[in-house]
Scaffold this motif. Structure first.
Motif, PDB file in Angstrom:
ATOM      1  N   TRP A  57      38.537  46.848  35.006  1.00 53.75           N
ATOM      2  CA  TRP A  57      39.205  46.753  36.297  1.00 53.75           C
ATOM      3  C   TRP A  57      38.189  46.555  37.415  1.00 53.75           C
ATOM      4  CZ3 TRP A  57      39.324  48.894  41.086  1.00 53.75           C
ATOM      5  CH2 TRP A  57      40.423  48.573  41.895  1.00 53.75           C
ATOM      6  N   GLY A  58      37.092  47.297  37.358  1.00 57.89           N
ATOM      7  CA  GLY A  58      36.052  47.177  38.373  1.00 57.89           C
ATOM      8  C   GLY A  58      35.433  45.796  38.404  1.00 57.89           C
ATOM      9  N   GLN A  59      35.198  45.219  37.226  1.00 56.70           N
ATOM     10  CA  GLN A  59      34.639  43.857  37.168  1.00 56.70           C
ATOM     11  C   GLN A  59      35.620  42.852  37.760  1.00 56.70           C
ATOM     12  OE1 GLN A  59      33.724  43.500  32.978  1.00 56.70           O
ATOM     13  NE2 GLN A  59      31.580  44.037  33.299  1.00 56.70           N
ATOM     14  N   ALA A  60      36.902  42.970  37.373  1.00 57.57           N
ATOM     15  CA  ALA A  60      37.905  42.040  37.886  1.00 57.57           C
ATOM     16  C   ALA A  60      38.055  42.194  39.402  1.00 57.57           C
ATOM     17  CB  ALA A  60      39.243  42.267  37.190  1.00 57.57           C
ATOM     18  N   TYR A  61      38.044  43.414  39.882  1.00 56.44           N
ATOM     19  CA  TYR A  61      38.169  43.660  41.316  1.00 56.44           C
ATOM     20  C   TYR A  61      36.974  43.088  42.073  1.00 56.44           C
ATOM     21  CZ  TYR A  61      38.740  46.005  45.770  1.00 56.44           C
ATOM     22  OH  TYR A  61      38.873  46.259  47.109  1.00 56.44           O
ATOM     23  N   ALA A  62      35.772  43.315  41.547  1.00 57.66           N
ATOM     24  CA  ALA A  62      34.566  42.803  42.207  1.00 57.66           C
ATOM     25  C   ALA A  62      34.580  41.278  42.243  1.00 57.66           C
ATOM     26  CB  ALA A  62      33.316  43.311  41.491  1.00 57.66           C
ATOM     27  N   GLU A  63      35.011  40.655  41.161  1.00 56.37           N
ATOM     28  CA  GLU A  63      35.079  39.193  41.134  1.00 56.37           C
ATOM     29  C   GLU A  63      36.137  38.683  42.103  1.00 56.37           C
ATOM     30  OE1 GLU A  63      35.745  38.304  37.012  1.00 56.37           O
ATOM     31  OE2 GLU A  63      33.722  38.982  36.445  1.00 56.37           O
ATOM     32  N   GLY A  64      37.281  39.364  42.158  1.00 60.77           N
ATOM     33  CA  GLY A  64      38.355  38.971  43.077  1.00 60.77           C
ATOM     34  C   GLY A  64      37.960  39.173  44.525  1.00 60.77           C
ATOM     35  N   ALA A  65      37.266  40.266  44.803  1.00 57.84           N
ATOM     36  CA  ALA A  65      36.840  40.534  46.175  1.00 57.84           C
ATOM     37  C   ALA A  65      35.796  39.526  46.620  1.00 57.84           C
ATOM     38  CB  ALA A  65      36.280  41.967  46.277  1.00 57.84           C
TER      39      ALA A  65
END
Length: 116
Positions: free
Chosen positions: A99-107
């Motif tokens: 989730w953190g990786q996906a969030y960082a990429e999305g942000a």
């Protein structure tokens, strides 16, 4: 292992009381790789102080999540590893990482709002 009585009656509260906070999930994630010495954990998490690492490991040990093995050597060698109960947190920790990786990429990809 101590008995946990949540204020809200929600099981998520119990989970967070055992493995929540800034450092515990990070420590647990590193221990998924296997047994580690205290100094290895310190190098893997350079921003944590020795005192905080010690406190967090003691709490995890008291909760039955981590075992601590002291070898009778000079200087003493201390190793930490996940118990079977601690290993059962693996899906939770991997989900947090994903989730953190996906969030960082999305942000990073999200357009920035103009300053008002």
């Amino acid at each position: 292992m101590r008995k946990l009585n949540g204020k809200s009656g929600c099981a998520v509260e119990v989970t967070l009381s055992v493995m929540g906070g800034t450092w515990k999930p990070i420590i647990l994630f590193h221990l998924l790789r296997g047994r580690m010495r205290f100094s290895e954990l310190g190098r893997a998490i350079p921003s944590v102080t020795q005192r905080m690492l010690t406190l967090q490991l003691r709490e995890l040990e008291a909760a039955g999540i981590v075992t601590r093995t002291v070898y009778p050597e000079v200087p003493p060698r201390v190793e930490y590893e996940l118990t079977p109960l601690g290993r059962s947190l693996q899906p939770v920790l991997v989900a947090l990482r994903d989730w953190g990786q996906a969030y960082a990429e999305g942000a990073a990809a999200a357009p920035q709002a103009p300053a008002a």
